[in-house]
Design a protein around this motif. Structure first.
Motif, PDB file in Angstrom:
ATOM      1  N   GLU A 156       1.260  -1.638  -2.566  1.00 37.52           N
ATOM      2  CA  GLU A 156       2.198  -0.530  -2.740  1.00 37.52           C
ATOM      3  C   GLU A 156       1.671   0.752  -2.131  1.00 37.52           C
ATOM      4  O   GLU A 156       2.402   1.716  -2.006  1.00 37.52           O
ATOM      5  N   CYS A 157       0.388   0.789  -1.773  1.00 40.00           N
ATOM      6  CA  CYS A 157      -0.189   1.971  -1.146  1.00 40.00           C
ATOM      7  C   CYS A 157      -1.219   1.512  -0.119  1.00 40.00           C
ATOM      8  O   CYS A 157      -1.686   0.377  -0.158  1.00 40.00           O
ATOM      9  N   CYS A 210      -3.466   0.333  -6.631  1.00 34.63           N
ATOM     10  CA  CYS A 210      -2.033   0.201  -6.870  1.00 34.63           C
ATOM     11  C   CYS A 210      -1.704  -1.294  -6.891  1.00 34.63           C
ATOM     12  O   CYS A 210      -2.554  -2.110  -6.528  1.00 34.63           O
ATOM     13  N   THR A 239      -1.140  -4.764  -5.819  1.00 32.80           N
ATOM     14  CA  THR A 239      -1.551  -5.362  -4.555  1.00 32.80           C
ATOM     15  C   THR A 239      -1.608  -6.880  -4.720  1.00 32.80           C
ATOM     16  O   THR A 239      -1.900  -7.384  -5.792  1.00 32.80           O
ATOM     17  N   GLY A 262      -1.860  -5.560 -10.814  1.00 38.02           N
ATOM     18  CA  GLY A 262      -0.703  -4.805 -11.280  1.00 38.02           C
ATOM     19  C   GLY A 262      -0.989  -4.152 -12.615  1.00 38.02           C
ATOM     20  O   GLY A 262      -2.131  -4.094 -13.061  1.00 38.02           O
ATOM     21  N   ILE A 285       4.421  -6.124 -11.376  1.00 40.21           N
ATOM     22  CA  ILE A 285       4.411  -5.534 -10.038  1.00 40.21           C
ATOM     23  C   ILE A 285       5.856  -5.305  -9.603  1.00 40.21           C
ATOM     24  O   ILE A 285       6.775  -5.950 -10.108  1.00 40.21           O
ATOM     25  N   PRO A 286       6.082  -4.417  -8.637  1.00 37.80           N
ATOM     26  CA  PRO A 286       7.423  -4.229  -8.106  1.00 37.80           C
ATOM     27  C   PRO A 286       7.848  -5.483  -7.330  1.00 37.80           C
ATOM     28  O   PRO A 286       7.056  -6.063  -6.583  1.00 37.80           O
ATOM     29  N   SER A 343       9.640  -5.623  -4.820  1.00 38.49           N
ATOM     30  CA  SER A 343       9.576  -5.330  -3.381  1.00 38.49           C
ATOM     31  C   SER A 343       8.222  -5.702  -2.779  1.00 38.49           C
ATOM     32  O   SER A 343       8.127  -5.969  -1.574  1.00 38.49           O
ATOM     33  N   LEU A 344       7.184  -5.768  -3.595  1.00 39.78           N
ATOM     34  CA  LEU A 344       5.859  -6.119  -3.106  1.00 39.78           C
ATOM     35  C   LEU A 344       5.829  -7.559  -2.600  1.00 39.78           C
ATOM     36  O   LEU A 344       5.183  -7.859  -1.590  1.00 39.78           O
ATOM     37  N   ARG A 369       6.733  -8.123   0.999  1.00 43.61           N
ATOM     38  CA  ARG A 369       5.770  -7.631   1.993  1.00 43.61           C
ATOM     39  C   ARG A 369       4.687  -8.646   2.336  1.00 43.61           C
ATOM     40  O   ARG A 369       3.934  -8.458   3.276  1.00 43.61           O
TER      41      ARG A 369
END
Length: 68
Positions: A9-10, A15, A17, A31, A54-55, A57-58, A61
């Motif tokens: 996320e960053c 963050c 990951t 998370g 975790i989001p 959206s992760l 990715r």
């Protein structure tokens, strides 16, 4: 255990990951610890396991070659 960072996320810092465990096909997720009592009751985690949040959206990715 050697880890390869797949997505986060960053760019730097701590963050949510996702990491690959090299040579195993396994993933490690970093998370936020799930500590909500209702969620933990639903999950019924056995000894030695934990849950992280975790989001969604992760996941999108993560490079497709790691998702089978």
């Amino acid at each position: 255990m050697k880890l390869t960072r797949l997505a986060g996320e960053c760019e730097k810092g701590t963050c949510p990951t996702v990491y690959a465990v090299d040579g195993t096909g396994d993933l490690i997720i970093q998370g936020h610890i799930v500590d909500d009592p209702e969620a933990l009751t639903t999950l019924r985690l056995p000894t030695g396991e934990d849950a992280v949040r975790i989001p969604a959206s992760l996941i999108r990715r993560i490079p497709s070659e790691y998702l089978g």
